[in-house]
Scaffold this motif. Structure first.
Motif, short mmCIF file in Angstrom:
data_model
loop_
_atom_site.label_atom_id
_atom_site.label_comp_id
_atom_site.label_asym_id
_atom_site.label_seq_id
_atom_site.Cartn_x
_atom_site.Cartn_y
_atom_site.Cartn_z
N GLU A 26 0.80 -1.22 0.00
CA GLU A 26 0.00 0.00 0.00
C GLU A 26 0.84 1.27 0.00
N ALA A 27 2.12 1.17 0.35
CA ALA A 27 3.01 2.34 0.32
C ALA A 27 3.45 2.65 -1.10
N ASP A 28 3.33 1.69 -2.00
CA ASP A 28 3.74 1.86 -3.39
C ASP A 28 2.69 2.69 -4.12
N SER A 29 3.09 3.71 -4.84
CA SER A 29 2.13 4.57 -5.52
C SER A 29 1.84 4.09 -6.94
N LYS A 63 -4.12 4.56 -6.96
CA LYS A 63 -4.53 5.66 -6.10
C LYS A 63 -5.30 6.68 -6.92
N ALA A 64 -6.36 7.22 -6.33
CA ALA A 64 -7.22 8.16 -7.05
C ALA A 64 -6.53 9.50 -7.28
N GLY A 65 -5.59 9.86 -6.43
CA GLY A 65 -4.93 11.16 -6.58
C GLY A 65 -5.91 12.28 -6.32
N ASP A 66 -5.83 13.31 -7.13
CA ASP A 66 -6.69 14.47 -6.95
C ASP A 66 -8.04 14.33 -7.64
N ASP A 67 -8.20 13.30 -8.46
CA ASP A 67 -9.45 13.09 -9.19
C ASP A 67 -10.55 12.60 -8.25
N GLN A 68 -11.79 12.81 -8.65
CA GLN A 68 -12.91 12.17 -7.99
C GLN A 68 -12.71 10.66 -8.15
N ARG A 69 -13.12 9.89 -7.18
CA ARG A 69 -12.87 8.45 -7.25
C ARG A 69 -13.55 7.80 -8.45
N ALA A 70 -14.76 8.19 -8.78
CA ALA A 70 -15.45 7.59 -9.93
C ALA A 70 -14.69 7.92 -11.22
N THR A 71 -14.22 9.15 -11.34
CA THR A 71 -13.46 9.57 -12.53
C THR A 71 -12.15 8.81 -12.61
N ALA A 72 -11.46 8.67 -11.48
CA ALA A 72 -10.19 7.95 -11.45
C ALA A 72 -10.39 6.47 -11.79
N ALA A 73 -11.46 5.87 -11.29
CA ALA A 73 -11.73 4.46 -11.59
C ALA A 73 -12.02 4.27 -13.08
N TYR A 100 -12.45 -7.89 -26.15
CA TYR A 100 -12.90 -7.39 -24.86
C TYR A 100 -14.26 -7.98 -24.56
N ALA A 101 -14.44 -8.52 -23.35
CA ALA A 101 -15.71 -9.13 -22.98
C ALA A 101 -16.53 -8.26 -22.04
N GLU A 102 -15.89 -7.75 -20.97
CA GLU A 102 -16.62 -6.89 -20.03
C GLU A 102 -15.64 -6.19 -19.10
N GLY A 103 -16.15 -5.15 -18.44
CA GLY A 103 -15.33 -4.42 -17.49
C GLY A 103 -16.18 -3.80 -16.40
N ASN A 104 -15.52 -3.42 -15.32
CA ASN A 104 -16.22 -2.82 -14.19
C ASN A 104 -15.24 -1.94 -13.42
N THR A 105 -15.78 -0.99 -12.68
CA THR A 105 -14.96 -0.14 -11.83
C THR A 105 -15.39 -0.29 -10.37
N PHE A 106 -14.44 0.01 -9.48
CA PHE A 106 -14.68 -0.06 -8.04
C PHE A 106 -14.10 1.18 -7.39
N TYR A 107 -14.88 1.81 -6.55
CA TYR A 107 -14.37 2.96 -5.82
C TYR A 107 -15.11 3.03 -4.49
N ASP A 113 -8.07 5.89 -0.57
CA ASP A 113 -7.98 6.64 -1.82
C ASP A 113 -7.71 5.70 -3.00
N LEU A 114 -7.84 4.38 -2.78
CA LEU A 114 -7.65 3.42 -3.85
C LEU A 114 -8.93 3.25 -4.67
N VAL A 115 -8.74 3.08 -5.97
CA VAL A 115 -9.85 2.74 -6.87
C VAL A 115 -9.43 1.50 -7.64
#
Length: 129
Positions: A26-29, A63-73, A100-107, A113-115
C-alpha cells in the motif's frame, strides 16, 4: 502457441503479477495489476489444430490522486483496456487475437484513496492436437 506463452506475453505487456495472489504494497504509488487466468474452450478443430478461447481477467488498483474516485476508476479502466489491446492484438504472435468481454470499476465510498478496475478478455490461440 500455448496457454502459458499467451499468459506470459499478456502479463509482460501490462506489468501484471500472477497467482499465487501476491500482496499489494500500500506504500507503493504505482498501480497494482493482477492477471487471473480462467477457463478455456475449444471453439473449432481444423487440419489437426485446436482453436481455443481462453478467458482472462485483469484487476488493477491505483490511487485516485486528486481526481474524484469515480473519474479515477473510469480512467483506470480505460487505460487498462488500451494497454491490453496495445498496438498488436496478437501479443507479438503469441495468440491469434483477442476481444474485450466486459469491465467494471470499483471505488469505495470512504476510508481509502484506492480505486479499482476489472476487465475480462478472451484470447484466441491454436495448438496442435
Amino acid at each position: 502457441m500455448s496457454r502459458e506463452t499467451v499468459l506470459a506475453a499478456l502479463a509482460r505487456r501490462i506489468g501484471a503479477r500472477r497467482a499465487p495472489w501476491p500482496e499489494m504494497d500500500e506504500a507503493d504509488s504505482d498501480p497494482y495489476t493482477l492477471l487471473i487466468d480462467g477457463t478455456e474452450a475449444v471453439t473449432r478443430r481444423e487440419y489437426g489444430e485446436a482453436y481455443i478461447d481462453l478467458q482472462v481477467e485483469v484487476w488493477r488498483t491505483a490511487k485516485a490522486g486528486d481526481d474524484q474516485r469515480a473519474t479515477a476508476a473510469s480512467g483506470t479502466l480505460e487505460t487498462l483496456i488500451a494497454q491490453i489491446y496495445g498496438t498488436d492484438p496478437t501479443l507479438g504472435g503469441e495468440c491469434l487475437g483477442m476481444r474485450y468481454a466486459e469491465g467494471n470499476t470499483f471505488y469505495p465510498a470512504d476510508g481509502t484513496d484506492l480505486v479499482g478496475a476489472a476487465v475480462s478478455f478472451v484470447l484466441e490461440y491454436a495448438r496442435p492436437e
